[in-house]
Every structure is written in structure tokens, then in C-alpha cells.
Design a protein around this motif. Structure first.
Motif, PDB file in Angstrom:
ATOM      1  N   ALA A 162       0.349  -1.196   0.171  1.00 18.85           N
ATOM      2  CA  ALA A 162      -0.183  -0.193   0.256  1.00 18.85           C
ATOM      3  C   ALA A 162       0.668   1.253  -0.359  1.00 18.85           C
ATOM      4  O   ALA A 162       0.337   2.068  -0.313  1.00 18.85           O
ATOM      5  CB  ALA A 162      -0.792   0.272   1.486  1.00 18.85           C
ATOM      6  N   LEU A 163       1.693   1.202   0.035  1.00 13.71           N
ATOM      7  CA  LEU A 163       3.308   2.175   0.539  1.00 13.71           C
ATOM      8  C   LEU A 163       3.297   2.810  -1.109  1.00 13.71           C
ATOM      9  O   LEU A 163       4.773   3.796  -1.131  1.00 13.71           O
ATOM     10  CB  LEU A 163       3.992   2.558   1.611  1.00 13.71           C
ATOM     11  CG  LEU A 163       3.423   2.053   2.916  1.00 13.71           C
ATOM     12  CD1 LEU A 163       4.618   1.991   3.615  1.00 13.71           C
ATOM     13  CD2 LEU A 163       3.576   3.965   3.309  1.00 13.71           C
ATOM     14  N   THR A 164       4.043   1.541  -1.223  1.00 13.81           N
ATOM     15  CA  THR A 164       4.498   1.570  -2.859  1.00 13.81           C
ATOM     16  C   THR A 164       4.083   1.367  -3.922  1.00 13.81           C
ATOM     17  O   THR A 164       4.215   1.374  -5.571  1.00 13.81           O
ATOM     18  CB  THR A 164       5.543   0.443  -3.086  1.00 13.81           C
ATOM     19  OG1 THR A 164       4.358  -0.819  -3.158  1.00 13.81           O
ATOM     20  CG2 THR A 164       6.414   0.932  -1.819  1.00 13.81           C
ATOM     21  N   SER A 165       2.659   1.402  -4.189  1.00 16.05           N
ATOM     22  CA  SER A 165       1.700   0.828  -5.058  1.00 16.05           C
ATOM     23  C   SER A 165       0.202   1.453  -5.371  1.00 16.05           C
ATOM     24  O   SER A 165       0.006   1.667  -4.092  1.00 16.05           O
ATOM     25  CB  SER A 165       1.628  -0.754  -5.523  1.00 16.05           C
ATOM     26  OG  SER A 165       0.634  -1.199  -4.980  1.00 16.05           O
ATOM     27  N   LYS A 166      -0.526   1.568  -5.782  1.00 16.16           N
ATOM     28  CA  LYS A 166      -2.229   2.370  -5.506  1.00 16.16           C
ATOM     29  C   LYS A 166      -3.086   0.845  -5.914  1.00 16.16           C
ATOM     30  O   LYS A 166      -2.509  -0.236  -5.677  1.00 16.16           O
ATOM     31  CB  LYS A 166      -2.161   2.651  -7.339  1.00 16.16           C
ATOM     32  CG  LYS A 166      -1.797   3.471  -7.760  1.00 16.16           C
ATOM     33  CD  LYS A 166      -2.281   4.389  -9.496  1.00 16.16           C
ATOM     34  CE  LYS A 166      -1.707   4.994  -9.515  1.00 16.16           C
ATOM     35  NZ  LYS A 166      -2.404   5.493 -11.474  1.00 16.16           N
TER      36      LYS A 166
END
Length: 319
Positions: free
Chosen positions: A186-190
């Protein structure tokens, strides 16, 4: 053409695995592969499957008992498709789960994780797990506005490429290995959310990991916090909702320890929370929690922060 590989880790779920698999086979979307990774079960789970189900879409992999993270990671490793749908061996899907989630994938092809509302079935009845503002919608979300409502492992699909970038589920964690991976995703992608309840978490099942007492897995909870936080730092602190959620959740743990007068766990948290995490909090509060003499003040402080949290509009989406 198949887009989805379903991965089910199996450990001593002979009493539930047939029902779980049948809910996959009953999907309205029929093109998928189903990988069951038997993690050294000591019951008859594999035999039950082989005796009762004959379907070419199912592949059973046997390994020595290495834990659920290794089992899921192995399933993803051999998966042929771009998208991985996770399902636990005692949970279930409604028939249009995959079809609806694929609609979301087609609508948001650049996203890395897709979550879905669901139902909780246990001894008290059937309950919704849903962000009501998004009911019956498929939308991009700010995940950390309400992650424990958005997320459940058996209602999550990820891209294989993003999964592999993060190294999969952390090995050796007996609790929170799903949060450790999905929070990093959730921090690195939609993240996309489907507000239609299409998965079923089945509670009160013998052998569930969630029945383990929190004190027995405190190290693994701490590992999750530290791992996710380091990922947030690596991204340049881009996600503005994450630190707000972090403060709320960590304080919630401290509150539960204070209610039990569990100062051993408070000491463990104080000593093992990454220093970078502590920088997100008011400096004095960790000293406040550790003293028995300030227990009431600790209560008041945490409840005041909860009031402030709600005044700021959190959680932004109700259950």
C-alpha cells in the motif's frame, strides 16, 4: 485467457478445505489456476482433496512444514499468471468474487493491490466488513485511512511483479506477516477497493493463527511495525495517512497493555520499537506508559489522542 492464480496454504484444515476449494470452483469466472500448498499437514487434508475433487485447474504442492509465509511464497513462485488471489484454507468466496475483482483489475490496470469488502461468519452470526462510503463501488483508495476495514488476506489480489519486488511474505513471522507485506504494498503501489462483500472470513475454526495469544507473538507484531516503517521511509514518506494510522494503532496496543497492567509488554514495545517510529510520537509519552504511577494519566492521554484523531476525520470510512 487466464489472469488469475489462486494460492491456498494448507495446514491441518481437512475439516474445511473441501468447502473452501468448492467456493473457488463455483466461481462465475472459470479461467484460473488453483495452487494448494500443503505445508507439512499432519491430517488428511491432501487425501480429502484428491478423493473428492478431480479438476485440472488444481495443482497440489507438498512441502515440509515451514510456515504460512513460505507456503504462500512458494505458491506465488510457481504461479503462471500475473495476478495472485490469496485464500486461506478455512475461508470462502461468493460466486462472483473473481469476476468482480477482475472488473476492478481491468478498470485500474496500473494498480498493485486489489481489496474487497467481505462478510465475517462466526458463533455470533454473520457481520459485514465494509467501508460503507464505497458500498458497491470499485475505486482507488487511500489505504491507511482505514486499513483494517479495507484489508483481509482472503479478499486480496496482488500483482506478481509487485509481490516479488517486496520479497513476498516475511518468513518466520507467526502473526502479522500478511500486514507486513500488504501494508508495504500500500506504500509502494496504488490500492483499489471493491465495496461489495464477496468474501467470507470464517471465524472460530480450530487451528486458526488468530487464536494465538498476543504475548506469544509480540516479537512478530514488532517486526511488522519496524519493517513497514522502514519501507515508508524508503518511499520518502510520501503516504501522509500512514503516520496518523501508525500513531493510532500503536497507542491502541499500549492501551490494551495498560488495561491488563501488562508492563512487561509495554517494556518490550518501548525497547524494540524502531527509533524512527518513536520520532512520529510525542517524546514524553513512552516514559508515561512505562510507569505504574502514571497509569491513569496514560489512559487520559491516549483517549484524548483518539478524540483528536476522530476530530481530524478518522477513520474516514465506517464499517
Amino acid at each position: 485467457m487466464s489472469m488469475i492464480s489462486v494460492v491456498i496454504p494448507l495446514y491441518n484444515k481437512a475439516h474445511t478445505i473441501l468447502k473452501t476449494i468448492q467456493t473457488v470452483l463455483d466461481q462465475t469466472l472459470t479461467e484460473f489456476e488453483l495452487i494448494v500448498v500443503n505445508d507439512g499437514s499432519t491430517d488428511e487434508g491432501v487425501e480429502v482433496i484428491e478423493k473428492n475433487i478431480n479438476d485440472p485447474r488444481i495443482k497440489i504442492i507438498n512441502q515440509d512444514n515451514k510456515g504460512v509465509s513460505v507456503a504462500r511464497n512458494e505458491g506465488v513462485r510457481i504461479a503462471k499468471n500475473q495476478y495472485i488471489a490469496f485464500l486461506d484454507g478455512d475461508d470462502e468466496w461468493l460466486p462472483n468474487y473473481l469476476e468482480t475483482m477482475v472488473d476492478g483489475i481491468k478498470k485500474f490496470p496500473n494498480a498493485g493491490m486489489f481489496c474487497c469488502a467481505g462478510l465475517i461468519r462466526n458463533s455470533t452470526g454473520i457481520h459485514n466488513r465494509i467501508a460503507t462510503d464505497y458500498r458497491d463501488k470499485i475505486v482507488e483508495i487511500s489505504f491507511f485511512q482505514n486499513p483494517h476495514v479495507f484489508l483481509h488476506t482472503s479478499a486480496t489480489i496482488v500483482t506478481k511483479i509487485e509481490f516479488e519486488k517486496l520479497g513476498g511474505f516475511p518468513v518466520g513471522m507467526k502473526r502479522n506477516q500478511d500486514y507486513a507485506l500488504f501494508f508495504q504494498l500500500a506504500l509502494t503501489s496504488k490500492v483499489i477497493y471493491c465495496g461489495t462483500p464477496l468474501s467470507i472470513y470464517v471465524g472460530d475454526v480450530a487451528g486458526q493463527a488468530t487464536q494465538t495469544k498476543i504475548k506469544e507473538v509480540l516479537k512478530h507484531v514488532m517486526d511488522r511495525y519496524n519493517l513497514v516503517h522502514m519501507r515508508w521511509l524508503e518511499t520518502g514518506k510520501l503516504n501522509i495517512d500512514y503516520p496518523t494510522f501508525l500513531r493510532y494503532e500503536v497507542r491502541h496496543f499500549y492501551l490494551s497493555f495498560l488495561k491488563k497492567k501488562d508492563y512487561a509488554s509495554i517494556k518490550y514495545f518501548n525497547n524494540n520499537l524502531n527509533i524512527e517510529i518513536k520520532k512520529c510520537f510525542i517524546p514524553f509519552e513512552f516514559n508515561l506508559y512505562r510507569s505504574r504511577n502514571t497509569r491513569i494519566l496514560s489512559y487520559i492521554f491516549i483517549y484524548l489522542t483518539k478524540v483528536r484523531w476522530r476530530l481530524r476525520g478518522y477513520p474516514r470510512l465506517g464499517k
